[in-house]
Enzyme design. Sequence first.
Site, PDB file in Angstrom:
ATOM      1  N   SER A   1      -3.241  10.918  -5.474  1.00 39.89           N
ATOM      2  CA  SER A   1      -2.961   9.549  -5.030  1.00 39.89           C
ATOM      3  C   SER A   1      -4.179   8.922  -4.361  1.00 39.89           C
ATOM      4  O   SER A   1      -4.980   9.616  -3.728  1.00 39.89           O
ATOM      5  CB  SER A   1      -1.823   9.598  -4.011  1.00 39.89           C
ATOM      6  OG  SER A   1      -1.693   8.360  -3.359  1.00 39.89           O
TER       7      SER A   1
ATOM      8  N   TYR B   1       1.516  11.875   3.910  1.00 39.11           N
ATOM      9  CA  TYR B   1       1.611  11.894   2.440  1.00 39.11           C
ATOM     10  C   TYR B   1       0.227  12.097   1.822  1.00 39.11           C
ATOM     11  O   TYR B   1       0.009  13.003   1.007  1.00 39.11           O
ATOM     12  CB  TYR B   1       2.248  10.585   1.941  1.00 39.11           C
ATOM     13  CG  TYR B   1       2.103  10.399   0.453  1.00 39.11           C
ATOM     14  CD1 TYR B   1       2.684  11.305  -0.439  1.00 39.11           C
ATOM     15  CD2 TYR B   1       1.355   9.336  -0.075  1.00 39.11           C
ATOM     16  CE1 TYR B   1       2.537  11.149  -1.806  1.00 39.11           C
ATOM     17  CE2 TYR B   1       1.208   9.174  -1.438  1.00 39.11           C
ATOM     18  CZ  TYR B   1       1.802  10.097  -2.309  1.00 39.11           C
ATOM     19  OH  TYR B   1       1.636   9.951  -3.658  1.00 39.11           O
TER      20      TYR B   1
ATOM     21  N   LYS C   1      -1.606  15.395  -0.408  1.00 34.72           N
ATOM     22  CA  LYS C   1      -2.251  15.293  -1.720  1.00 34.72           C
ATOM     23  C   LYS C   1      -3.688  15.826  -1.646  1.00 34.72           C
ATOM     24  O   LYS C   1      -4.158  16.499  -2.560  1.00 34.72           O
ATOM     25  CB  LYS C   1      -2.234  13.836  -2.205  1.00 34.72           C
ATOM     26  CG  LYS C   1      -0.838  13.319  -2.528  1.00 34.72           C
ATOM     27  CD  LYS C   1      -0.304  13.950  -3.805  1.00 34.72           C
ATOM     28  CE  LYS C   1       1.114  13.562  -4.106  1.00 34.72           C
ATOM     29  NZ  LYS C   1       1.622  14.171  -5.348  1.00 34.72           N
TER      30      LYS C   1
ATOM     31  N   ASN D   1      -1.547   1.998  -7.638  1.00 34.00           N
ATOM     32  CA  ASN D   1      -0.118   1.668  -7.543  1.00 34.00           C
ATOM     33  C   ASN D   1       0.565   1.653  -8.906  1.00 34.00           C
ATOM     34  O   ASN D   1       0.419   0.689  -9.660  1.00 34.00           O
ATOM     35  CB  ASN D   1       0.057   0.329  -6.820  1.00 34.00           C
ATOM     36  CG  ASN D   1      -0.129   0.494  -5.324  1.00 34.00           C
ATOM     37  OD1 ASN D   1      -1.208   0.874  -4.887  1.00 34.00           O
ATOM     38  ND2 ASN D   1       0.910   0.263  -4.567  1.00 34.00           N
TER      39      ASN D   1
ATOM     40  N   LEU E   1       6.946  -2.431  -4.156  1.00 39.42           N
ATOM     41  CA  LEU E   1       6.866  -3.891  -4.109  1.00 39.42           C
ATOM     42  C   LEU E   1       7.465  -4.561  -5.351  1.00 39.42           C
ATOM     43  O   LEU E   1       8.317  -5.448  -5.219  1.00 39.42           O
ATOM     44  CB  LEU E   1       5.403  -4.333  -3.933  1.00 39.42           C
ATOM     45  CG  LEU E   1       5.222  -5.851  -3.876  1.00 39.42           C
ATOM     46  CD1 LEU E   1       5.940  -6.432  -2.659  1.00 39.42           C
ATOM     47  CD2 LEU E   1       3.748  -6.222  -3.857  1.00 39.42           C
TER      48      LEU E   1
ATOM     49  N   PHE F   1       5.606  -6.936   4.276  1.00 38.92           N
ATOM     50  CA  PHE F   1       5.279  -6.136   5.460  1.00 38.92           C
ATOM     51  C   PHE F   1       3.883  -6.489   5.975  1.00 38.92           C
ATOM     52  O   PHE F   1       2.909  -5.813   5.653  1.00 38.92           O
ATOM     53  CB  PHE F   1       5.392  -4.649   5.139  1.00 38.92           C
ATOM     54  CG  PHE F   1       6.778  -4.241   4.717  1.00 38.92           C
ATOM     55  CD1 PHE F   1       7.880  -4.575   5.499  1.00 38.92           C
ATOM     56  CD2 PHE F   1       6.998  -3.541   3.544  1.00 38.92           C
ATOM     57  CE1 PHE F   1       9.168  -4.217   5.118  1.00 38.92           C
ATOM     58  CE2 PHE F   1       8.279  -3.160   3.154  1.00 38.92           C
ATOM     59  CZ  PHE F   1       9.369  -3.506   3.938  1.00 38.92           C
TER      60      PHE F   1
ATOM     61  N   ARG G   1      -3.447  -4.399  -3.464  1.00 36.66           N
ATOM     62  CA  ARG G   1      -3.314  -3.125  -4.180  1.00 36.66           C
ATOM     63  C   ARG G   1      -3.752  -3.299  -5.627  1.00 36.66           C
ATOM     64  O   ARG G   1      -3.764  -4.401  -6.170  1.00 36.66           O
ATOM     65  CB  ARG G   1      -1.844  -2.652  -4.181  1.00 36.66           C
ATOM     66  CG  ARG G   1      -1.308  -2.283  -2.811  1.00 36.66           C
ATOM     67  CD  ARG G   1      -1.890  -0.960  -2.334  1.00 36.66           C
ATOM     68  NE  ARG G   1      -1.355  -0.555  -1.044  1.00 36.66           N
ATOM     69  CZ  ARG G   1      -1.836  -0.954   0.136  1.00 36.66           C
ATOM     70  NH1 ARG G   1      -2.877  -1.776   0.194  1.00 36.66           N
ATOM     71  NH2 ARG G   1      -1.292  -0.521   1.259  1.00 36.66           N
TER      72      ARG G   1
HETATM   73  N1  UDP Z   1       5.446  -4.191   0.291  1.00 34.55           N
HETATM   74  C1  UDP Z   1       6.085  -5.285   0.834  1.00 34.55           C
HETATM   75  N2  UDP Z   1       7.436  -5.401   0.645  1.00 34.55           N
HETATM   76  C2  UDP Z   1       8.175  -4.490  -0.045  1.00 34.55           C
HETATM   77  C3  UDP Z   1       7.509  -3.369  -0.595  1.00 34.55           C
HETATM   78  C4  UDP Z   1       6.141  -3.242  -0.403  1.00 34.55           C
HETATM   79  O1  UDP Z   1       5.463  -6.124   1.462  1.00 34.55           O
HETATM   80  O2  UDP Z   1       9.404  -4.647  -0.177  1.00 34.55           O
HETATM   81  C5  UDP Z   1       3.993  -4.043   0.453  1.00 34.55           C
HETATM   82  C6  UDP Z   1       3.558  -2.740   1.093  1.00 34.55           C
HETATM   83  O3  UDP Z   1       3.527  -2.853   2.497  1.00 34.55           O
HETATM   84  C7  UDP Z   1       2.184  -2.516   0.468  1.00 34.55           C
HETATM   85  C8  UDP Z   1       2.306  -3.145  -0.919  1.00 34.55           C
HETATM   86  O4  UDP Z   1       3.420  -4.028  -0.852  1.00 34.55           O
HETATM   87  O5  UDP Z   1       1.210  -3.219   1.192  1.00 34.55           O
HETATM   88  C9  UDP Z   1       2.572  -2.120  -2.001  1.00 34.55           C
HETATM   89  O6  UDP Z   1       3.644  -1.307  -1.552  1.00 34.55           O
HETATM   90  P1  UDP Z   1       4.317  -0.181  -2.436  1.00 34.55           P
HETATM   91  O7  UDP Z   1       5.406   0.427  -1.611  1.00 34.55           O
HETATM   92  O8  UDP Z   1       4.699  -0.753  -3.769  1.00 34.55           O
HETATM   93  O9  UDP Z   1       3.171   0.874  -2.691  1.00 34.55           O
HETATM   94  P2  UDP Z   1       2.209   1.665  -1.640  1.00 34.55           P
HETATM   95  O10 UDP Z   1       0.889   0.943  -1.713  1.00 34.55           O
HETATM   96  O11 UDP Z   1       2.854   1.636  -0.287  1.00 34.55           O
HETATM   97  O12 UDP Z   1       2.156   3.028  -2.237  1.00 34.55           O
END
Ligand code: UDP
Length: 324
Positions: free
Chosen positions: A116, A140, A144, A169, A189, A208, A221
């Site tokens: 990852s 996490y 990895k 991602n 997301l 977030f 991302r």
């Molecule tokens: N994110 C968000 N709302 C959501 C899910 C994710 O704002 O409902 C944001 C999260 O904080 C990150 C980005 O989207 O900055 C990608 O999140 P995801 O969980 O898809 O993958 P990660 O990068 O955490 O593995």
Amino acid sequence: MRILVCGGAGYIGSHMVKLLARQGHEVVTFDNLSTGHSAAVKWGELVHGDLLNPSDLSSLFQGDAFDVVMHFSARSLVGESIQKPALYYQNNVVGTYNLLEAMRNHGVDKFIFSSSAAIFGNPVKERIDEDHPKAPINPYGKTKLMVEQILQDYAASYGTSSVSLRYFNAAGADAERELGEEHDPETHLIPNILKAAYGQQENTLKIFGDDYDTADGTCVRDYIHVEDLCDAHLKAVEYLLAEKRGAEAFNLGNGNGFSVKEVLLSAQEVVGKEIPYQVDDRKPGDPAVLIADSAKARRELGWTSRYTEISDIISTAWAWMNRD
Ligand code: UDP
């Protein structure tokens, strides 16, 4: 070939099983079904078992030898790893160690590992290549990285050849709508945006954090289609079969960063309507920007991604959600 896919009932693993079966390989899925779905294993045999149970592994490795082992089974949520680090070290590190030992005991020496971008922590340059410092900022990512380090030692001392593929991602779904992303609870997301597009109150999208040091304040991302990731695994098999020794690693992404708000805008175009959202607190352990430099994978694996537009990636996820 006879290929073992650990975690073949999960999101990325199930797409991999389909691709391997389509290529004419004999595939065996090994999965504890903790987050995966037996219904997602539509090709080859499904063996229900746990990497934490060595007797499940010894039964699995009895009989015909596996030519290659692919390992997708892992806990993979940053937030959960901060709350429950023991679960992560047990599943991701001890489980992988058990798998590597089963391989060693049965003379299986080719391994492809789902790593990852989380191993890198906060980027110190715009695009993350393989030489980027590895300083994970959550358990996490640490699990990895630990496995990658174990793989280096196994290559040097036991001749276990491996390729670690560091996903940025993963997103999207099978273009034929036979498979897709189904987590419960869903945290990612793109599926969360698309769930919100249904307009159900409980699925209101939360962003977030909008105060990161990025152009629009939301996290950036690098989204890579699940089928492109699977294609890289096929290329990694060829790489291992070409008698490559050692423990290699490749970063897999598109090299383009999209902010949460940019993904939302693109999704609105795909679904053809406005998607409401609210801004929530930052998630702990979330780096502001993660973008891959995948030049090494292109050069050494001969890999390229077919899905380079974020809207095309989102469209496959939306088609999967609307499959009925
Ligand atoms: N994110 C968000 N709302 C959501 C899910 C994710 O704002 O409902 C944001 C999260 O904080 C990150 C980005 O989207 O900055 C990608 O999140 P995801 O969980 O898809 O993958 P990660 O990068 O955490 O593995």
